[in-house]
Design an enzyme around this catalytic site. Structure first.
Site, PDB file in Angstrom:
ATOM      1  N   ASP A  77       0.842  -1.198   0.000  1.00  0.00           N
ATOM      2  CA  ASP A  77       0.000   0.000   0.000  1.00  0.00           C
ATOM      3  C   ASP A  77       0.879   1.251   0.000  1.00  0.00           C
ATOM      4  O   ASP A  77       2.004   1.238   0.509  1.00  0.00           O
ATOM      5  CB  ASP A  77      -0.918   0.030   1.227  1.00  0.00           C
ATOM      6  CG  ASP A  77      -1.818  -1.187   1.301  1.00  0.00           C
ATOM      7  OD1 ASP A  77      -2.561  -1.416   0.340  1.00  0.00           O
ATOM      8  OD2 ASP A  77      -1.747  -1.907   2.314  1.00  0.00           O
ATOM      9  N   ASP A  79       0.317   4.832   1.441  1.00  0.00           N
ATOM     10  CA  ASP A  79      -0.533   5.727   2.219  1.00  0.00           C
ATOM     11  C   ASP A  79       0.075   7.123   2.255  1.00  0.00           C
ATOM     12  O   ASP A  79       1.302   7.300   2.303  1.00  0.00           O
ATOM     13  CB  ASP A  79      -0.703   5.201   3.644  1.00  0.00           C
ATOM     14  CG  ASP A  79      -1.449   3.870   3.678  1.00  0.00           C
ATOM     15  OD1 ASP A  79      -2.217   3.605   2.737  1.00  0.00           O
ATOM     16  OD2 ASP A  79      -1.243   3.092   4.630  1.00  0.00           O
ATOM     17  N   ASP A 158       2.735   4.486  15.699  1.00  0.00           N
ATOM     18  CA  ASP A 158       2.992   3.463  16.706  1.00  0.00           C
ATOM     19  C   ASP A 158       4.469   3.114  16.851  1.00  0.00           C
ATOM     20  O   ASP A 158       5.055   3.244  17.921  1.00  0.00           O
ATOM     21  CB  ASP A 158       2.148   2.211  16.424  1.00  0.00           C
ATOM     22  CG  ASP A 158       2.196   1.766  14.968  1.00  0.00           C
ATOM     23  OD1 ASP A 158       3.038   2.261  14.204  1.00  0.00           O
ATOM     24  OD2 ASP A 158       1.363   0.909  14.602  1.00  0.00           O
TER      25      ASP A 158
END
Length: 463
Positions: A77, A79, A158
């Site tokens: 992906d 992003d 995170d």
């Protein structure tokens, strides 16, 4: 070669390390000193970033896309993060839709490709912004539409390996949490206090496991330690979200490694409560070998670009426990073997649904796979031919083959027979069916039915 480049980047960034993560500051890595090229990035993602930039907004490729490109991998992906609000992004793209409640996101559609655009996240100050940010009593974030600067966004990421930003303005990389250092050392490190970050979102514990196996990294001791104590907090996560996370863990080519690490941290027993107890207390070595075999089989299929389905994985994970429950039911009741199994299967699937909400299309397929295990031994007459056209016969046969490899016995002969039958046609199939059916009984001539005797005796003549 790529790792050497990353090590060189680490030598550059380590000189500017900032151990105080309460306020992150970026180390800027210019285009000449990193290996990311625009030709390696999705053309759609490039298009989105350029349009945002030309409209006066900041636009960065962020997280896993940057991390994987630095490692020489092909990102799944791409992003994007921007300072534009979701509604502002939507005005720029007619092919955009806004999704999400907990945190609003813009999905920009290019055919089947979706480019996800997020607005930079800010800190949670409930006194100032309680109307847009909310936590529950345990500290878990339940509403998260808080926007901020790129520095705040990086602090809200995170792991340090995900706090990397590729700028479309000058093609530099912004490293806010020594992410290049972590990549070079192959280490998963939480940004901020790990225990507090896990309480904010317990799914981060699953992400730590997934990144460690996917990237062949180790989880830093300080990041790993709180997981043992906080594993139970996963129980507060909606079952549908946990199912999605389990698919990422079990269908990405690292299922067996993830299974082992989830059990090590005590996370597996939270995701599969009944199965976890069964594996700890009742399962045989063969049962565990069967589950591992199914996970290895799935990993092999994923890594050779073959199709996989959650239905097969769930069927394999739960089979030994359901079979044990069915045996127990059979001894306690007058149910047939198959009926006892169906009762055990229904109870198990219903309870598992409460923890990981498996969509019905997958549970139905799991049931089909299980049911075929009772039908495949019955091959006489036209049964084998009919079964060979069953829509789930291939999955059912693969399941039987796996059982035969682990449990052996009569299953080996049965699996070999079906393997030959499914690759044969015409006379060969007929011959195989005759062999298992035995000789046909001859047509016995039926004896004519005797006419019933008239029990009323005729009167005797007087003559």
């Amino acid at each position: 070669m790529v790792l050497n480049r990353v090590l060189n980047l680490f030598r550059r960034t380590s000189a500017g390390d900032n151990d105080d993560q309460s306020g992150l500051h970026a180390t800027v890595i210019p285009r000449a000193e990193h290996n990311i090229s625009r030709k390696d990035i999705s053309a759609s993602a490039i298009k989105v970033m350029y349009r945002l930039h030309k409209a006066g907004y900041e636009a960065y490729l962020v997280g896993g896309g940057v991390r994987d490109l630095l490692l020489g991998l092909s990102p799944k992906d791409f992003d994007i993060v921007t300072d534009a609000k979701p509604e502002e992004v939507k005005k720029l793209f007619h092919n955009c839709r806004l999704i999400g409640r907990r945190f609003r996101l813009a999905h920009i559609m290019f055919g089947r490709e979706i480019i996800e655009v997020a607005t930079m996240r800010g800190h949670h100050d409930e006194e100032k912004g309680g109307h847009i940010s909310k936590r529950d009593a345990s500290g878990m974030i339940v509403r998260d539409n808080v926007y901020g600067s790129i520095e705040e966004d990086a602090e809200r990421r995170d792991f340090s390996i995900n706090a990397l930003y590729y700028s479309i303005a000058d093609y530099s990389i912004l490293d806010f949490a020594n992410g290049v250092d972590a990549i070079a050392k192959r280490r998963i490190e939480m940004i901020g206090d790990p225990a507090a970050r896990y309480r904010e979102d317990p799914v981060r514990m699953l992400r730590a496991v997934r990144f460690a196996t996917k990237l062949d990294m180790t989880i830093d001791a300080a990041t790993a330690e709180p997981i043992y104590e906080l594993a139970d907090t996963l129980g507060a996560i909606p079952p549908a979200r946990l199912f999605d996370e389990m698919c990422k863990l079990l269908l990405a080519g690292k299922a067996e490694q993830n299974f082992d690490m989830l059990r090590e941290f005590g996370l597996f027993n939270v995701l599969f409560p009944e199965l976890g107890d069964f594996l700890d207390d009742e399962a045989t070595e063969q049962d565990l070998d069967f589950i591992r075999g199914a996970l290895r089989n799935t990993d092999s299929r994923v890594n050779s670009d073959q199709s996989v389905t959650p239905a097969f994985i769930y069927a394999a994970l739960l089979w030994p426990m359901v079979e044990a429950k069915a045996r127990e039911l059979g001894t306690e009741s007058e149910l047939s073997e198959q009926d006892a199994f169906q009762v055990a299967a229904s109870e198990t699937l219903d309870r598992q649904q409460q923890r990981t909400a498996v969509p019905k299309r997958f549970t139905l397929m799991s049931r089909d796979i299980w049911t075929l295990q009772f039908r495949l031994p019955k091959r006489g007459g036209k049964r084998a031919e009919r079964l060979s056209t069953h829509p789930k016969i291939r999955a059912g046969f693969d399941f039987l083959l796996l059982r035969s490899e682990v449990y052996g016995g009569e299953l080996v002969e049965l699996a070999n027979w079906w393997q030959q039958f499914l690759t044969s046609t015409g006379d060969k199939r007929s011959s195989m069916v005759r062999d298992v059916s035995g000789p046909k009984r001859g047509n016995r001539r039926r004896r004519p039915r005797r006419k019933p005797q008239n029990k009323t005796a005729a009167p005797k003549s007087d003559s």
